[in-house]
Design a protein around this motif. Structure first.
Motif: not given
Ligand code: GLY
Length: 379
Positions: A96-103, A140-142
């Motif tokens: 499920p962490r494959k969708h984790d945008t918090g880290t 997460r890319y800027n």
């Protein structure tokens, strides 16, 4: 350990005995015990040598890939299927962490676990999980600063993020989406520019203005101070730039990995296992063993990637690994110490996991041993 003893040890280790083979068996014993006693649990560090099951007190939980990665490595020399069963089970818990945008630690979660699963038994499921995880990380890319941001803030990047770009390169390869590879490569080039100093030391954290992309300043969390060298970050960098070279063939990535490796060797010298920060004038502890374990694994990989310098990096890596196999660092089964490598530290400044076993230290120690024993064929 002398060169001759190391050579004899290497031959014996390929045959399954010797100092590295014995340490590998010890590690396997300790990990089996953890899995049997605390099934489906993912501790990050020990407290007085016993695994601690509290939520990570500093970062969004990021270390579960390391225990899972050890299960995959141990499955390679297991005829019973027990390790593979556990490895698949633990990998499944992470999915499920494959969708984790918090880290930003998506690579730490997926490369040692699902990456190893895919390397051994590729199928649509492993492929899809890695593509999704890589795409999540790439969010997460800027594009203005050309960096991947950390969980700290949109303007922050860490040297450790270099360990989290392989999942993006892999997603690019598996999906055929070249834009993903461009993102990972751009982040590596930005890290080269702002997080690696002219003297070959490395910066822990870089801050940008996230709106303009302008670089503002350096900082640290786990190191001594902003202009010093937190050694675990440096070891992550040797490993990460080596991988960036392997994925891109960009010679600047290889030059950077060499510069960082040479700095590690010059600064640490015959001590082999470094302190937490090379610049700390009064290190509170003599060693941070996880930085040493990561460096050993990284130098072995760099040695493989850089034929002109294979022997130089391999020789130092084996001396370092032999030091970690000694009684000062390697826990002895039956002593009550539940981890594998002693004298690691998670976050000295916050008093978290200080002079303990840390899961990534155990993982990269096992990876380096696995590399020596299996001749670098399997990760
Ligand atoms: N968050 C990565 C590390 O502590 O090394």
């Amino acid at each position: 350990m002398s060169e001759l003893a190391l050579d004899r040890g290497r031959a014996a280790d390929r045959a399954g005995s010797g100092v590295f083979g014995a340490a590998y068996s010890t590690a396997r014993h300790q990990v089996r015990r953890l899995v049997n006693e605390y099934p489906r649990a993912f501790p990050t560090f020990t407290s007085s040598g016993r695994w601690d099951f509290e939520e990570d007190p500093w970062a969004p939980t990021w270390s579960a890939g390391f225990l899972t990665g050890m299960l995959w490595m141990f499955s390679d020399s297991d005829g019973t299927g027990w390790w593979r069963e556990r490895a698949e089970e633990y990998s499944g818990l992470l999915e499920p962490r494959k969708h984790d945008t918090g880290t930003h630690d998506i690579g730490f979660l997926f490369t040692p676990s699902w990456g190893r699963w895919h390397q051994r038994f590729p199928d649509d499921r492993t492929r899809d999980v890695l593509i999704t995880a890589g795409r999540t990380m790439a969010q997460r890319y800027n594009p203005r600063g050309r960096y991947l941001s950390t969980w700290v803030a949109p303007g922050s990047t860490f040297i450790d993020v270099m360990m989290n770009i392989e999942v993006i390169f892999q997603a690019a390869q598996l999906s055929g989406d070249a834009e993903l590879a461009d993102i990972a490569h751009a982040h590596a080039r930005t890290s080269r520019r702002f997080l690696v100093r002219g003297d070959g030391t490395s910066v822990h954290e870089g801050w940008f203005d996230p709106d303009t992309g302008v670089f503002e300043r350096t900082a640290t969390h786990q190191g001594y101070r902003a202009d010093s060298s937190w050694v675990r970050g440096h070891s992550w960098a040797i490993y990460g730039f080596t991988d960036a070279f392997v994925w891109t063939g960009d010679p600047d990535m290889l030059d950077t990995a060499r510069l960082l490796a040479d700095t590690y060797i010059d600064r640490t010298g015959d001590a082999l296992v470094p302190p937490n920060d090379w610049e700390d004038p009064q290190p509170p502890l003599p060693h941070e063993s996880s930085a040493g374990a990561i460096a050993a694994a990284a130098l072995l990989r760099l040695g493989d990637a850089d034929p002109a310098n294979t022997e130089r990096y391999r020789r130092y890596a084996l001396r370092l690994l032999a030091a970690l196999c000694g009684p000062e660092f390697l826990a002895s089964p039956g002593s009550g110490w539940e981890g594998v490598l002693k004298h690691g530290t998670y976050h000295y400044n916050n008093g978290v996991g200080v002079d303990e076993s840390v899961m990534w230290g155990d993982h990269y120690f096992v990876e380096a041993l696995h590399h020596v024993i299996h001749g670098g064929r399997q990760r």
